[in-house]
Motif scaffolding. Structure first.
Motif, PDB file in Angstrom:
ATOM      1  N   ARG B  80      18.580  56.634  18.538  1.00 12.70           N
ATOM      2  CA  ARG B  80      18.696  55.187  18.714  1.00 12.70           C
ATOM      3  C   ARG B  80      20.149  54.762  18.612  1.00 12.70           C
ATOM      4  NH1 ARG B  80      14.490  51.571  18.437  1.00 12.70           N
ATOM      5  NH2 ARG B  80      12.520  52.693  18.461  1.00 12.70           N
ATOM      6  N   LYS B  81      20.837  55.401  17.652  1.00 11.15           N
ATOM      7  CA  LYS B  81      22.238  55.061  17.385  1.00 11.15           C
ATOM      8  C   LYS B  81      23.135  55.377  18.577  1.00 11.15           C
ATOM      9  CE  LYS B  81      24.804  56.283  13.740  1.00 11.15           C
ATOM     10  NZ  LYS B  81      25.074  57.125  12.553  1.00 11.15           N
ATOM     11  N   GLU B  82      22.858  56.508  19.229  1.00 10.25           N
ATOM     12  CA  GLU B  82      23.745  56.938  20.319  1.00 10.25           C
ATOM     13  C   GLU B  82      23.356  56.339  21.670  1.00 10.25           C
ATOM     14  OE1 GLU B  82      23.643  61.177  21.071  1.00 10.25           O
ATOM     15  OE2 GLU B  82      21.606  61.065  21.816  1.00 10.25           O
ATOM     16  N   HIS B  83      22.201  55.649  21.714  1.00 11.91           N
ATOM     17  CA  HIS B  83      21.679  55.191  23.007  1.00 11.91           C
ATOM     18  C   HIS B  83      22.620  54.227  23.737  1.00 11.91           C
ATOM     19  CE1 HIS B  83      18.138  55.532  25.528  1.00 11.91           C
ATOM     20  NE2 HIS B  83      18.412  54.300  25.934  1.00 11.91           N
ATOM     21  N   SER B  84      23.260  53.324  22.984  1.00  9.37           N
ATOM     22  CA  SER B  84      24.172  52.357  23.630  1.00  9.37           C
ATOM     23  C   SER B  84      25.355  53.076  24.290  1.00  9.37           C
ATOM     24  CB  SER B  84      24.667  51.340  22.602  1.00  9.37           C
ATOM     25  OG  SER B  84      25.317  52.033  21.558  1.00  9.37           O
ATOM     26  N   MET B  87      24.173  54.509  27.491  1.00  9.05           N
ATOM     27  CA  MET B  87      24.093  53.428  28.490  1.00  9.05           C
ATOM     28  C   MET B  87      25.481  53.188  29.092  1.00  9.05           C
ATOM     29  SD  MET B  87      20.936  52.424  28.746  1.00  9.05           S
ATOM     30  CE  MET B  87      20.903  50.818  29.488  1.00  9.05           C
ATOM     31  N   GLU B  88      26.487  53.253  28.229  1.00  8.04           N
ATOM     32  CA  GLU B  88      27.876  53.054  28.674  1.00  8.04           C
ATOM     33  C   GLU B  88      28.289  54.178  29.641  1.00  8.04           C
ATOM     34  OE1 GLU B  88      30.662  52.677  25.355  1.00  8.04           O
ATOM     35  OE2 GLU B  88      32.248  53.384  26.702  1.00  8.04           O
ATOM     36  N   LEU B  89      27.938  55.407  29.278  1.00  9.67           N
ATOM     37  CA  LEU B  89      28.290  56.565  30.119  1.00  9.67           C
ATOM     38  C   LEU B  89      27.566  56.529  31.472  1.00  9.67           C
ATOM     39  CD1 LEU B  89      28.352  59.595  27.659  1.00  9.67           C
ATOM     40  CD2 LEU B  89      30.202  58.910  29.167  1.00  9.67           C
ATOM     41  N   VAL B 140      17.378  67.519  17.783  1.00 11.43           N
ATOM     42  CA  VAL B 140      17.720  66.288  18.499  1.00 11.43           C
ATOM     43  C   VAL B 140      18.599  65.416  17.612  1.00 11.43           C
ATOM     44  CG1 VAL B 140      15.897  65.914  20.209  1.00 11.43           C
ATOM     45  CG2 VAL B 140      15.431  65.498  17.812  1.00 11.43           C
ATOM     46  N   PRO B 141      19.499  64.653  18.136  1.00 11.20           N
ATOM     47  CA  PRO B 141      19.950  64.661  19.527  1.00 11.20           C
ATOM     48  C   PRO B 141      20.994  65.741  19.760  1.00 11.20           C
ATOM     49  CG  PRO B 141      21.094  62.937  18.321  1.00 11.20           C
ATOM     50  CD  PRO B 141      20.191  63.596  17.347  1.00 11.20           C
ATOM     51  N   GLU B 142      21.061  66.168  20.981  1.00 11.75           N
ATOM     52  CA  GLU B 142      22.077  67.137  21.388  1.00 11.75           C
ATOM     53  C   GLU B 142      22.470  66.823  22.830  1.00 11.75           C
ATOM     54  OE1 GLU B 142      21.967  71.707  20.769  1.00 11.75           O
ATOM     55  OE2 GLU B 142      20.987  70.805  19.043  1.00 11.75           O
ATOM     56  N   THR B 143      23.752  66.993  23.121  1.00  9.62           N
ATOM     57  CA  THR B 143      24.243  66.611  24.442  1.00  9.62           C
ATOM     58  C   THR B 143      25.069  67.739  25.047  1.00  9.62           C
ATOM     59  OG1 THR B 143      24.321  64.340  23.640  1.00  9.62           O
ATOM     60  CG2 THR B 143      25.507  64.786  25.677  1.00  9.62           C
ATOM     61  N   PHE B 144      24.853  68.013  26.309  1.00  7.97           N
ATOM     62  CA  PHE B 144      25.568  69.087  27.023  1.00  7.97           C
ATOM     63  C   PHE B 144      26.284  68.488  28.231  1.00  7.97           C
ATOM     64  CE2 PHE B 144      21.890  70.818  24.956  1.00  7.97           C
ATOM     65  CZ  PHE B 144      22.332  72.011  24.404  1.00  7.97           C
ATOM     66  N   LEU B 145      27.498  68.908  28.437  1.00  5.64           N
ATOM     67  CA  LEU B 145      28.237  68.479  29.631  1.00  5.64           C
ATOM     68  C   LEU B 145      28.275  69.651  30.601  1.00  5.64           C
ATOM     69  CD1 LEU B 145      29.906  66.262  31.041  1.00  5.64           C
ATOM     70  CD2 LEU B 145      31.925  67.180  29.910  1.00  5.64           C
ATOM     71  N   ILE B 146      27.842  69.385  31.828  1.00  5.56           N
ATOM     72  CA  ILE B 146      27.769  70.440  32.852  1.00  5.56           C
ATOM     73  C   ILE B 146      28.748  70.108  33.986  1.00  5.56           C
ATOM     74  CG2 ILE B 146      26.224  71.455  34.596  1.00  5.56           C
ATOM     75  CD1 ILE B 146      24.004  70.753  32.348  1.00  5.56           C
ATOM     76  N   ILE B 160      26.209  61.342  19.682  1.00  7.27           N
ATOM     77  CA  ILE B 160      27.574  61.234  20.209  1.00  7.27           C
ATOM     78  C   ILE B 160      28.214  59.957  19.644  1.00  7.27           C
ATOM     79  CG2 ILE B 160      27.209  62.604  22.283  1.00  7.27           C
ATOM     80  CD1 ILE B 160      27.015  59.907  23.831  1.00  7.27           C
ATOM     81  N   ASN B 161      29.530  59.954  19.567  1.00 13.20           N
ATOM     82  CA  ASN B 161      30.266  58.776  19.083  1.00 13.20           C
ATOM     83  C   ASN B 161      31.336  58.397  20.096  1.00 13.20           C
ATOM     84  OD1 ASN B 161      32.278  60.720  18.701  1.00 13.20           O
ATOM     85  ND2 ASN B 161      31.607  61.072  16.590  1.00 13.20           N
ATOM     86  N   GLN B 162      32.096  57.366  19.772  1.00  9.02           N
ATOM     87  CA  GLN B 162      33.120  56.873  20.704  1.00  9.02           C
ATOM     88  C   GLN B 162      34.124  57.958  21.065  1.00  9.02           C
ATOM     89  OE1 GLN B 162      33.637  54.466  22.611  1.00  9.02           O
ATOM     90  NE2 GLN B 162      32.322  52.814  21.889  1.00  9.02           N
ATOM     91  N   GLU B 163      34.452  58.773  20.091  1.00  5.54           N
ATOM     92  CA  GLU B 163      35.429  59.851  20.318  1.00  5.54           C
ATOM     93  C   GLU B 163      34.914  60.840  21.372  1.00  5.54           C
ATOM     94  OE1 GLU B 163      37.202  62.664  17.145  1.00  5.54           O
ATOM     95  OE2 GLU B 163      37.322  60.603  16.366  1.00  5.54           O
ATOM     96  N   ILE B 164      33.636  61.192  21.238  1.00  7.34           N
ATOM     97  CA  ILE B 164      33.032  62.128  22.197  1.00  7.34           C
ATOM     98  C   ILE B 164      32.958  61.492  23.582  1.00  7.34           C
ATOM     99  CG2 ILE B 164      30.875  63.343  22.776  1.00  7.34           C
ATOM    100  CD1 ILE B 164      30.507  63.828  19.743  1.00  7.34           C
ATOM    101  N   VAL B 165      32.596  60.192  23.618  1.00 10.43           N
ATOM    102  CA  VAL B 165      32.526  59.485  24.906  1.00 10.43           C
ATOM    103  C   VAL B 165      33.893  59.527  25.587  1.00 10.43           C
ATOM    104  CG1 VAL B 165      32.180  57.226  25.989  1.00 10.43           C
ATOM    105  CG2 VAL B 165      30.598  58.016  24.235  1.00 10.43           C
ATOM    106  N   LYS B 166      34.945  59.292  24.802  1.00  9.49           N
ATOM    107  CA  LYS B 166      36.313  59.325  25.341  1.00  9.49           C
ATOM    108  C   LYS B 166      36.615  60.708  25.913  1.00  9.49           C
ATOM    109  CE  LYS B 166      38.866  56.016  22.608  1.00  9.49           C
ATOM    110  NZ  LYS B 166      39.654  55.907  21.387  1.00  9.49           N
ATOM    111  N   LYS B 167      36.231  61.743  25.161  1.00 10.47           N
ATOM    112  CA  LYS B 167      36.474  63.129  25.580  1.00 10.47           C
ATOM    113  C   LYS B 167      35.745  63.424  26.902  1.00 10.47           C
ATOM    114  CE  LYS B 167      36.347  67.802  23.757  1.00 10.47           C
ATOM    115  NZ  LYS B 167      35.808  68.698  22.748  1.00 10.47           N
ATOM    116  N   ILE B 168      34.476  62.973  26.970  1.00 13.32           N
ATOM    117  CA  ILE B 168      33.682  63.206  28.187  1.00 13.32           C
ATOM    118  C   ILE B 168      34.329  62.491  29.373  1.00 13.32           C
ATOM    119  CG2 ILE B 168      31.456  62.734  29.309  1.00 13.32           C
ATOM    120  CD1 ILE B 168      30.113  63.182  26.580  1.00 13.32           C
ATOM    121  N   LYS B 169      34.733  61.224  29.141  1.00 15.47           N
ATOM    122  CA  LYS B 169      35.333  60.440  30.227  1.00 15.47           C
ATOM    123  C   LYS B 169      36.611  61.099  30.732  1.00 15.47           C
ATOM    124  CE  LYS B 169      33.554  55.823  29.386  1.00 15.47           C
ATOM    125  NZ  LYS B 169      33.835  54.517  28.773  1.00 15.47           N
TER     126      LYS B 169
END
Lengths: 121, 173
Positions: B80-84, B87-89, B140-146, B160-169
Protein backbone atom coordinates in the motif's frame (compact mmCIF):
# COMPACT_ATOMS: atom_id res chain seq x y z
CA UNK A 1 -10.18 -68.92 -12.20
CA UNK A 2 -6.47 -69.24 -12.97
CA UNK A 3 -6.58 -66.18 -15.24
CA UNK A 4 -8.33 -64.22 -12.50
CA UNK A 5 -5.58 -65.16 -10.05
CA UNK A 6 -2.88 -64.05 -12.49
CA UNK A 7 -4.68 -60.73 -13.10
CA UNK A 8 -4.98 -60.20 -9.33
CA UNK A 9 -1.28 -60.91 -8.77
CA UNK A 10 -0.26 -58.54 -11.61
CA UNK A 11 -2.59 -55.85 -10.22
CA UNK A 12 -1.19 -56.17 -6.69
CA UNK A 13 2.38 -56.15 -8.03
CA UNK A 14 1.69 -52.92 -10.00
CA UNK A 15 0.20 -51.26 -6.90
CA UNK A 16 3.22 -52.29 -4.84
CA UNK A 17 5.68 -50.90 -7.43
CA UNK A 18 3.76 -47.62 -7.54
CA UNK A 19 3.80 -47.37 -3.75
CA UNK A 20 7.56 -48.00 -3.72
CA UNK A 21 8.13 -45.32 -6.35
CA UNK A 22 6.02 -42.79 -4.35
CA UNK A 23 8.03 -43.62 -1.22
CA UNK A 24 11.30 -43.11 -3.14
CA UNK A 25 10.10 -39.69 -4.40
CA UNK A 26 8.99 -38.69 -0.89
CA UNK A 27 12.38 -39.63 0.56
CA UNK A 28 14.18 -37.63 -2.14
CA UNK A 29 11.85 -34.67 -1.62
CA UNK A 30 12.43 -34.67 2.16
CA UNK A 31 16.19 -35.00 1.69
CA UNK A 32 16.26 -32.00 -0.65
CA UNK A 33 13.92 -29.87 1.50
CA UNK A 34 16.04 -30.50 4.60
CA UNK A 35 19.08 -29.20 2.69
CA UNK A 36 17.38 -25.95 1.59
CA UNK A 37 17.53 -22.91 3.84
CA UNK A 38 14.30 -20.97 4.40
CA UNK A 39 15.43 -17.47 3.46
CA UNK A 40 12.70 -15.68 5.37
CA UNK A 41 12.97 -17.69 8.60
CA UNK A 42 15.52 -17.68 11.39
CA UNK A 43 17.65 -20.83 11.23
CA UNK A 44 15.03 -23.12 9.72
CA UNK A 45 15.14 -25.37 6.71
CA UNK A 46 12.33 -25.28 4.14
CA UNK A 47 11.32 -28.74 5.42
CA UNK A 48 10.69 -27.37 8.94
CA UNK A 49 9.10 -24.09 7.92
CA UNK A 50 5.45 -23.25 7.33
CA UNK A 51 6.13 -19.83 5.75
CA UNK A 52 4.75 -18.74 2.38
CA UNK A 53 8.24 -18.92 0.89
CA UNK A 54 8.75 -22.48 2.16
CA UNK A 55 5.31 -23.48 0.81
CA UNK A 56 6.24 -22.25 -2.69
CA UNK A 57 9.65 -23.94 -2.61
CA UNK A 58 8.06 -27.22 -1.48
CA UNK A 59 5.69 -27.04 -4.44
CA UNK A 60 8.51 -26.26 -6.88
CA UNK A 61 10.63 -29.18 -5.60
CA UNK A 62 7.62 -31.51 -5.78
CA UNK A 63 6.87 -30.45 -9.38
CA UNK A 64 10.51 -30.80 -10.42
CA UNK A 65 10.78 -34.32 -8.94
CA UNK A 66 7.58 -35.34 -10.71
CA UNK A 67 9.00 -33.91 -13.96
CA UNK A 68 12.01 -36.19 -13.54
CA UNK A 69 14.61 -33.60 -12.44
CA UNK A 70 17.58 -34.95 -10.48
CA UNK A 71 18.68 -33.73 -7.04
CA UNK A 72 21.60 -31.79 -8.55
CA UNK A 73 19.38 -30.17 -11.17
CA UNK A 74 17.00 -28.95 -8.45
CA UNK A 75 19.89 -27.52 -6.38
CA UNK A 76 21.28 -25.83 -9.51
CA UNK A 77 17.88 -24.27 -10.26
CA UNK A 78 17.59 -22.88 -6.72
CA UNK A 79 21.22 -21.71 -6.69
CA UNK A 80 20.63 -19.84 -9.96
CA UNK A 81 17.62 -18.08 -8.44
CA UNK A 82 18.85 -17.38 -4.90
CA UNK A 83 22.61 -17.93 -4.81
CA UNK A 84 24.70 -20.44 -2.82
CA UNK A 85 23.19 -19.34 0.50
CA UNK A 86 19.97 -21.26 -0.10
CA UNK A 87 21.76 -24.64 0.06
CA UNK A 88 22.94 -25.78 3.49
CA UNK A 89 25.66 -27.95 1.94
CA UNK A 90 27.91 -25.42 0.19
CA UNK A 91 29.88 -26.31 -2.94
CA UNK A 92 33.64 -25.84 -3.02
CA UNK A 93 34.41 -22.44 -4.55
CA UNK A 94 36.63 -19.45 -3.85
CA UNK A 95 34.33 -18.25 -1.05
CA UNK A 96 34.06 -21.58 0.73
CA UNK A 97 37.45 -23.23 0.30
CA UNK A 98 38.58 -22.28 3.85
CA UNK A 99 35.44 -23.96 5.17
CA UNK A 100 36.35 -27.18 3.36
CA UNK A 101 40.11 -27.18 3.88
CA UNK A 102 40.25 -26.01 7.53
CA UNK A 103 38.89 -29.25 9.12
CA UNK A 104 41.39 -31.26 7.05
CA UNK A 105 44.25 -29.00 8.17
CA UNK A 106 43.18 -29.26 11.82
CA UNK A 107 42.95 -33.04 11.46
CA UNK A 108 46.45 -33.24 9.95
CA UNK A 109 47.86 -30.89 12.59
CA UNK A 110 46.26 -32.90 15.41
CA UNK A 111 47.55 -36.11 13.84
CA UNK A 112 51.07 -34.68 13.59
CA UNK A 113 51.03 -33.57 17.27
CA UNK A 114 49.75 -36.97 18.39
CA UNK A 115 52.37 -38.78 16.27
CA UNK A 116 55.14 -36.63 17.69
CA UNK A 117 53.99 -37.15 21.29
CA UNK A 118 53.64 -40.91 20.82
CA UNK A 119 57.00 -41.29 19.11
CA UNK A 120 58.70 -39.39 21.99
CA UNK A 121 57.17 -41.81 24.49
CA UNK B 1 60.99 -20.64 24.78
CA UNK B 2 58.55 -23.28 23.52
CA UNK B 3 55.85 -22.03 25.92
CA UNK B 4 56.37 -18.46 24.78
CA UNK B 5 55.92 -19.49 21.13
CA UNK B 6 52.68 -21.35 21.96
CA UNK B 7 51.40 -18.28 23.80
CA UNK B 8 52.17 -16.04 20.83
CA UNK B 9 50.40 -18.45 18.43
CA UNK B 10 47.39 -18.61 20.77
CA UNK B 11 47.33 -14.82 21.04
CA UNK B 12 47.44 -14.39 17.23
CA UNK B 13 44.67 -16.97 16.86
CA UNK B 14 42.46 -15.15 19.40
CA UNK B 15 43.09 -11.81 17.67
CA UNK B 16 42.13 -13.43 14.35
CA UNK B 17 38.88 -14.81 15.86
CA UNK B 18 38.09 -11.42 17.39
CA UNK B 19 38.53 -9.63 14.03
CA UNK B 20 36.36 -12.19 12.20
CA UNK B 21 33.51 -11.91 14.75
CA UNK B 22 33.85 -8.13 15.05
CA UNK B 23 33.57 -7.75 11.27
CA UNK B 24 30.59 -10.14 11.34
CA UNK B 25 28.75 -7.83 13.74
CA UNK B 26 28.54 -5.16 11.05
CA UNK B 27 27.04 -7.51 8.47
CA UNK B 28 23.31 -7.30 7.89
CA UNK B 29 21.43 -10.41 9.02
CA UNK B 30 18.84 -9.93 6.29
CA UNK B 31 19.86 -11.91 3.26
CA UNK B 32 19.38 -10.30 -0.11
CA UNK B 33 20.47 -12.28 -3.15
CA UNK B 34 22.85 -10.20 -5.22
CA UNK B 35 22.43 -9.84 -8.94
CA UNK B 36 26.02 -10.34 -10.00
CA UNK B 37 25.36 -11.09 -13.63
CA UNK B 38 22.26 -10.07 -15.51
CA UNK B 39 19.78 -12.93 -15.57
CA UNK B 40 17.32 -13.68 -18.32
CA UNK B 41 13.67 -13.36 -17.47
CA UNK B 42 12.13 -16.77 -16.76
CA UNK B 43 9.86 -18.39 -19.31
CA UNK B 44 6.45 -19.08 -17.86
CA UNK B 45 2.73 -19.34 -18.45
CA UNK B 46 0.38 -17.51 -16.09
CA UNK B 47 -3.24 -16.44 -15.77
CA UNK B 48 -4.22 -12.86 -16.59
CA UNK B 49 -5.80 -11.04 -13.65
CA UNK B 50 -8.63 -9.33 -15.58
CA UNK B 51 -9.27 -11.70 -18.48
CA UNK B 52 -8.56 -14.98 -16.65
CA UNK B 53 -6.82 -16.45 -19.70
CA UNK B 54 -3.40 -18.11 -19.95
CA UNK B 55 -0.63 -15.86 -21.16
CA UNK B 56 3.03 -16.67 -21.92
CA UNK B 57 6.09 -14.68 -20.85
CA UNK B 58 6.96 -13.99 -24.52
CA UNK B 59 3.60 -12.26 -24.94
CA UNK B 60 3.96 -10.29 -21.69
CA UNK B 61 7.44 -8.93 -22.51
CA UNK B 62 7.02 -8.62 -26.29
CA UNK B 63 7.80 -4.90 -26.67
CA UNK B 64 11.32 -3.52 -26.97
CA UNK B 65 11.12 -1.32 -23.86
CA UNK B 66 12.01 -1.47 -20.16
CA UNK B 67 9.71 -3.46 -17.90
CA UNK B 68 9.16 -3.30 -14.17
CA UNK B 69 7.83 -6.44 -12.53
CA UNK B 70 6.26 -5.70 -9.17
CA UNK B 71 5.17 -8.49 -6.82
CA UNK B 72 2.25 -7.38 -4.68
CA UNK B 73 -0.72 -8.62 -2.66
CA UNK B 74 -3.75 -6.95 -1.12
CA UNK B 75 -2.82 -8.36 2.33
CA UNK B 76 0.64 -6.82 2.17
CA UNK B 77 0.79 -3.52 4.10
CA UNK B 78 4.10 -2.24 2.60
CA UNK B 79 2.52 -2.72 -0.87
CA UNK B 80 0.00 0.00 0.00
CA UNK B 81 2.86 2.29 0.95
CA UNK B 82 4.70 1.89 -2.35
CA UNK B 83 1.59 2.02 -4.55
CA UNK B 84 1.64 5.81 -5.07
CA UNK B 85 5.24 5.54 -6.30
CA UNK B 86 4.25 2.81 -8.74
CA UNK B 87 1.45 5.09 -9.99
CA UNK B 88 4.09 7.78 -10.53
CA UNK B 89 6.35 5.37 -12.45
CA UNK B 90 3.45 4.18 -14.63
CA UNK B 91 3.19 7.69 -16.14
CA UNK B 92 6.61 7.16 -17.74
CA UNK B 93 6.28 6.20 -21.43
CA UNK B 94 9.56 4.25 -21.65
CA UNK B 95 8.57 1.61 -19.12
CA UNK B 96 5.71 -0.82 -18.65
CA UNK B 97 4.69 -2.12 -15.25
CA UNK B 98 3.74 -5.77 -14.86
CA UNK B 99 2.07 -6.75 -11.61
CA UNK B 100 2.41 -10.19 -10.07
CA UNK B 101 -0.43 -10.79 -7.66
CA UNK B 102 1.17 -13.06 -5.05
CA UNK B 103 -0.90 -15.67 -3.16
CA UNK B 104 -3.94 -13.44 -2.90
CA UNK B 105 -7.69 -13.55 -2.81
CA UNK B 106 -8.86 -12.31 -6.23
CA UNK B 107 -11.80 -10.35 -4.78
CA UNK B 108 -9.57 -8.52 -2.28
CA UNK B 109 -6.95 -7.87 -4.96
CA UNK B 110 -9.54 -6.29 -7.28
CA UNK B 111 -10.77 -4.15 -4.39
CA UNK B 112 -7.18 -3.04 -3.72
CA UNK B 113 -6.70 -1.98 -7.37
CA UNK B 114 -10.07 -0.20 -7.54
CA UNK B 115 -9.30 1.69 -4.34
CA UNK B 116 -5.69 2.74 -5.02
CA UNK B 117 -5.58 2.79 -8.84
CA UNK B 118 -3.99 0.47 -11.39
CA UNK B 119 -0.38 1.30 -12.30
CA UNK B 120 0.08 -1.98 -14.18
CA UNK B 121 -0.33 -2.52 -17.92
CA UNK B 122 -0.85 -6.19 -17.12
CA UNK B 123 -1.38 -8.18 -13.95
CA UNK B 124 -0.57 -11.87 -13.66
CA UNK B 125 -1.90 -14.20 -10.99
CA UNK B 126 0.53 -16.24 -8.89
CA UNK B 127 -1.79 -18.28 -6.68
CA UNK B 128 0.84 -20.65 -5.22
CA UNK B 129 3.93 -18.41 -5.27
CA UNK B 130 5.81 -20.57 -7.78
CA UNK B 131 5.97 -17.77 -10.37
CA UNK B 132 7.62 -15.57 -7.74
CA UNK B 133 10.24 -18.28 -7.20
CA UNK B 134 10.95 -18.31 -10.97
CA UNK B 135 11.87 -14.62 -10.62
CA UNK B 136 13.99 -15.36 -7.54
CA UNK B 137 11.65 -13.57 -5.15
CA UNK B 138 10.93 -14.65 -1.61
CA UNK B 139 8.26 -12.29 -0.43
CA UNK B 140 6.17 -9.22 -1.11
CA UNK B 141 6.70 -6.52 -2.15
CA UNK B 142 9.56 -7.03 -4.53
CA UNK B 143 10.40 -5.15 -7.71
CA UNK B 144 12.53 -6.15 -10.71
CA UNK B 145 13.77 -3.91 -13.49
CA UNK B 146 14.10 -5.62 -16.87
CA UNK B 147 16.04 -4.04 -19.72
CA UNK B 148 15.36 -4.07 -23.46
CA UNK B 149 17.39 -7.29 -23.86
CA UNK B 150 14.95 -8.99 -21.48
CA UNK B 151 17.48 -9.29 -18.66
CA UNK B 152 16.81 -8.58 -15.00
CA UNK B 153 19.19 -5.74 -14.20
CA UNK B 154 17.93 -4.60 -10.79
CA UNK B 155 16.10 -6.22 -7.92
CA UNK B 156 14.59 -4.26 -5.04
CA UNK B 157 13.51 -6.21 -1.98
CA UNK B 158 10.82 -4.54 0.12
CA UNK B 159 8.78 -1.45 -0.73
CA UNK B 160 10.32 0.98 -3.20
CA UNK B 161 11.04 4.55 -2.06
CA UNK B 162 11.79 7.88 -3.72
CA UNK B 163 15.47 7.02 -3.97
CA UNK B 164 14.73 3.80 -5.86
CA UNK B 165 12.26 5.62 -8.14
CA UNK B 166 15.00 8.15 -8.95
CA UNK B 167 17.44 5.31 -9.69
CA UNK B 168 14.92 3.57 -11.97
CA UNK B 169 14.14 6.82 -13.81
CA UNK B 170 17.85 7.40 -14.34
CA UNK B 171 18.28 3.95 -15.89
CA UNK B 172 15.23 4.05 -18.17
CA UNK B 173 15.56 7.61 -19.49
Amino acid sequence: MKTLKIILIVFLFTCLTELKSDEKNDNLKNKILKNIRCLVCQGQSVYDSESDFAFSIKLIVDNKINDGSSEDQIYKFLRDKYGNWIIYDPKLNKNTYILWILPLLIFLLGGAIMYKKLSIK
Amino acid sequence: MKNKLSLIILFIFLIFCFIVFYKGLNNSNIYTPKITNKKNIPTFKAKDFHLNIDITSEKVFEENIYYIVNIWASWCIPCRKEHSLLMELSKNQSVKLIGLNYRDNLKNAKKFINELGNPYSQILIDTDGTLGVEFGAYGVPETFLINKNKKIIEKFVGPINQEIVKKIKLIIK
